[in-house]
Design an enzyme around this catalytic site. Structure first.
Site, PDB file in Angstrom:
ATOM      1  N   ARG A 141    -180.558  94.046  55.500  1.00 52.07           N
ATOM      2  CA  ARG A 141    -181.250  94.542  56.705  1.00 52.07           C
ATOM      3  C   ARG A 141    -182.515  95.306  56.334  1.00 52.07           C
ATOM      4  NH1 ARG A 141    -175.904  96.223  60.105  1.00 52.07           N
ATOM      5  NH2 ARG A 141    -175.679  94.220  61.134  1.00 52.07           N
ATOM      6  N   LYS A 162    -161.788  83.795  69.673  1.00 55.25           N
ATOM      7  CA  LYS A 162    -161.489  84.181  71.054  1.00 55.25           C
ATOM      8  C   LYS A 162    -162.307  83.452  72.104  1.00 55.25           C
ATOM      9  CE  LYS A 162    -159.797  88.876  70.870  1.00 55.25           C
ATOM     10  NZ  LYS A 162    -160.286  90.234  71.156  1.00 55.25           N
ATOM     11  N   GLY A 217    -171.919  86.811  63.443  1.00 54.52           N
ATOM     12  CA  GLY A 217    -171.500  87.244  62.113  1.00 54.52           C
ATOM     13  C   GLY A 217    -170.775  86.199  61.293  1.00 54.52           C
ATOM     14  N   GLY A 224    -173.836  90.573  68.780  1.00 48.89           N
ATOM     15  CA  GLY A 224    -173.692  90.824  70.213  1.00 48.89           C
ATOM     16  C   GLY A 224    -174.964  90.521  70.983  1.00 48.89           C
TER      17      GLY A 224
HETATM   18  P1  AMP Z   1    -165.027  85.217  66.287  1.00 46.12           P
HETATM   19  O1  AMP Z   1    -165.257  86.630  65.825  1.00 46.12           O
HETATM   20  O2  AMP Z   1    -164.385  85.117  67.640  1.00 46.12           O
HETATM   21  O3  AMP Z   1    -166.250  84.354  66.137  1.00 46.12           O
HETATM   22  O4  AMP Z   1    -163.924  84.637  65.307  1.00 46.12           O
HETATM   23  C1  AMP Z   1    -164.125  84.447  63.946  1.00 46.12           C
HETATM   24  C2  AMP Z   1    -162.793  84.391  63.292  1.00 46.12           C
HETATM   25  O5  AMP Z   1    -162.033  83.346  63.852  1.00 46.12           O
HETATM   26  C3  AMP Z   1    -162.855  84.096  61.811  1.00 46.12           C
HETATM   27  O6  AMP Z   1    -162.442  85.222  61.104  1.00 46.12           O
HETATM   28  C4  AMP Z   1    -161.882  82.938  61.624  1.00 46.12           C
HETATM   29  O7  AMP Z   1    -161.006  83.118  60.538  1.00 46.12           O
HETATM   30  C5  AMP Z   1    -161.093  82.944  62.900  1.00 46.12           C
HETATM   31  N1  AMP Z   1    -160.564  81.611  63.234  1.00 46.12           N
HETATM   32  C6  AMP Z   1    -161.241  80.460  63.291  1.00 46.12           C
HETATM   33  N2  AMP Z   1    -160.409  79.440  63.569  1.00 46.12           N
HETATM   34  C7  AMP Z   1    -159.182  79.965  63.704  1.00 46.12           C
HETATM   35  C8  AMP Z   1    -157.910  79.416  64.000  1.00 46.12           C
HETATM   36  N3  AMP Z   1    -157.753  78.104  64.215  1.00 46.12           N
HETATM   37  N4  AMP Z   1    -156.854  80.263  64.072  1.00 46.12           N
HETATM   38  C9  AMP Z   1    -157.006  81.578  63.855  1.00 46.12           C
HETATM   39  N5  AMP Z   1    -158.198  82.157  63.579  1.00 46.12           N
HETATM   40  C10 AMP Z   1    -159.269  81.371  63.507  1.00 46.12           C
END
Ligand code: AMP
Length: 399
Positions: A35, A201, A357, A380
Site C-alpha cells: 500500500r 457468501k 481480497g 468493500g
Molecule cells: P468471500 O470473502 O466471500 O469472497 O469468500 C472467500 C472465501 O471463500 C475463501 O477463503 C475461500 O476459501 C472460500 N470458499 C470458496 N469456495 C468455497 C467452498 N466451496 N466452500 C467453502 N468455502 C469456500
C-alpha cells in the site's frame, strides 16, 4: 476536478489522502508494504514538479484516541527508505493542531510530511465538518489516492473536498486508475461482458449480482455461494456451504436473470470432500447430487471447461471471489484455471478487472497479476461500486 497528471504542483502543498493501513508484526515492522509503494507514483510526481507533500492516512482501528500500537510513526523510517535520502521526510505527532500546522507551513518544496493517524480523532469516521476543515487548511491542493476507503464518507476521504475549489481537488494516480477501470466495466463495457462472482457468501454479493443483471451478458457463479443456488433449484448439496435464508433470494435472482436474458452459469460438477480440511478425502460429483456427508470445495472439470469457454468468448471480464477453497492445494485447481483463462483472454484483447481480497490473493498466488488488465486495491469499496452505489470519496472529487 483537475486531472492529476496534467496538474503542475510547483510551489504547491499537496494534501494527499493515502491508504497506509499496512500490516505490522509485534516488533512494529511492516510485513507488507504494497500500500505504501502504491502511493509512490503520486508522491514522486508532486515532488518532481517542485511541490511538497502532506500525507494523511488511517491506521488500524484505534478505539480510544492515540495509542502506541496504532501510531503512524512506525512507518516513517520505511517511508524515508522508499523515497530515498534526498527527500526529507518529517512526522507530525498529531494530524491537526499546532505541530501539524507549523510543520506544514514550513514545509519546503521536495519535502514530505506524514501526519499522525487520522482515526485518533473520532471526528474522522463521523465525517465531522470542523475536523475536515482543520485538515484542509494544511494544504493548497487535495488529492485522494485511497480507493480502499472511497466508500466511506469520512472527514479525510470525502467531507474535506468541499473546502477546496473545483480545480484544487483531484484523484491521485492510483485512485484515477481504479476509477477509470471500474467505470470502464460498469458504464463502458464492451460486450460480451462476463462477471465471475465467487467466494463463500451469497449475502455479501446479492446486490452486486442484482446490479450486474442489467449490464452483463453472462454471470458465472462459483465458490461456496453456488450451492445456495443449487439448493434453490431443488438440488442435493450434501454438507456444502448454504445460506438457508438466502435460498429464496437465489431463486429470485435466477428468475430475474431469465427475464433479462442474462446467462447464469453454475458449476455443473464439483470437487467434493468428506471434511473441510486440506487432507480430506476427495471425490467428484455433479453439483446438484452431492451425497450427504460430503461438501463441494471446488468446481469440477466439466465446470472448468464450460467456464473457460465463456471467458474466452468475453470482451470484458470482472472477477470477484474464488471458485473454491484455493488456500488448500487440493481445492485450488478451479480458481487457478479461471485465473489462467482470464489471463489468456486478456492477452487476446479482453479487458479484465480483478477485485476483492481473495481473488486478488489468488491471482498473486498464481503469479498472474501482471497478466490481467487491472488488479483493484479496493475490497468493500469495489463491491459497493458494482452494487451501483455512489461512493462518497469519488463523488466528492467529481462534483
Ligand atoms: P468471500 O470473502 O466471500 O469472497 O469468500 C472467500 C472465501 O471463500 C475463501 O477463503 C475461500 O476459501 C472460500 N470458499 C470458496 N469456495 C468455497 C467452498 N466451496 N466452500 C467453502 N468455502 C469456500
Amino acid at each position: 476536478m483537475s486531472k492529476f497528471s496534467d496538474y503542475n504542483f510547483k510551489g504547491q502543498k499537496a494534501l494527499i489522502r493515502v491508504d497506509f493501513n499496512v500490516p505490522l508484526n509485534d516488533k512494529f515492522e511492516i510485513t507488507d508494504d504494497n500500500r505504501m509503494r502504491a502511493s509512490l507514483p503520486s508522491i514522486q510526481k508532486i515532488l518532481k514538479d517542485g511541490g511538497s507533500v502532506i500525507l494523511m492516512s488511517h491506521f488500524g482501528r484505534p478505539k480510544e484516541g492515540p495509542s502506541e500500537k496504532y501510531s503512524l510513526k512506525h512507518l516513517v523510517n520505511h517511508l524515508q527508505k522508499l523515497l530515498g535520502n534526498e527527500t526529507k521526510v518529517l512526522f507530525a505527532d498529531d494530524c491537526i493542531g499546532e505541530d501539524a500546522v507549523n510543520k506544514s507551513k514550513n514545509l519546503k518544496p521536495g519535502e514530505v510530511l506524514l501526519l499522525e493517524n487520522l482515526r485518533f480523532y473520532k471526528e474522522e469516521e463521523k465525517g465531522d465538518e470542523g475536523f475536515a476543515e482543520k485538515l484542509s487548511k494544511l494544504g493548497d491542493v487535495y488529492v485522494n489516492d485511497a480507493f480502499g476507503t472511497a466508500h466511506r464518507a469520512h472527514a479525510s476521504t470525502a467531507i474535506i473536498a468541499k473546502f477546496f475549489a473545483a480545480d484544487k481537488k483531484m484523484f491521485g494516480l492510483l485512485m484515477e486508475k481504479e476509477v477509470e477501470s471500474a467505470e470502464k466495466i460498469l458504464h463502458k463495457a464492451e460486450k460480451p461482458f462476463l462477471a465471475i462472482i465467487g467466494g463463500a457468501k451469497v449475502s455479501d454479493k446479492i446486490l452486486v449480482i442484482e446490479n450486474l443483471l442489467d449490464r452483463a451478458t453472462d454471470i458465472i457463479i462459483g465458490g461456496g455461494m453456488a450451492y445456495t443456488f443449487f439448493k434453490a433449484e431443488g438440488g442435493k448439496i450434501g454438507n456444502s456451504l448454504c445460506e438457508d435464508d438466502r435460498v429464496e433470494t437465489a431463486k429470485e435472482l435466477l428468475e430475474k436473470a431469465k427475464e433479462k436474458n442474462v446467462c447464469i452459469h453454475l458449476p455443473q460438477d464439483s470437487i467434493i470432500a468428506d471434511k473441510f480440511d486440506a487432507n480430506a478425502e476427495v471425490s467428484g460429483a455433479l453439483s446438484n447430487t452431492i451425497p450427504d456427508g460430503w461438501m463441494g470445495l471446488d468446481i469440477g472439470q466439466m465446470a472448468i471447461e464450460t467456464f473457460c469457454k465463456v471467458i474466452s468468448n468475453s470482451k470484458t471480464i470482472l472477477w470477484n471471489g474464488p471458485m473454491g477453497v484455493f488456500e488448500m492445494e487440493k481445492f485450488q485447481h478451479g480458481t487457478k484455471a479461471i485465473a489462467q483463462a482470464i489471463a489468456d483472454a486478456t492477452k487476446n484483447g479482453a479487458f479484465s478487472l480483478i477485485g476483492g481480497g481473495d481473488s486478488v490473493a489468488a491471482v498473486n498466488k498464481f503469479n498472474l497479476a501482471d497478466k490481467v488488465s487491472f488488479v483493484s486495491t479496493g475490497g468493500g469499496a469495489l463491491l459497493e461500486y458494482f452494487e451501483g452505489k455512489t461512493l462518497p470519496g469519488i463523488a466528492a472529487i467529481q462534483l
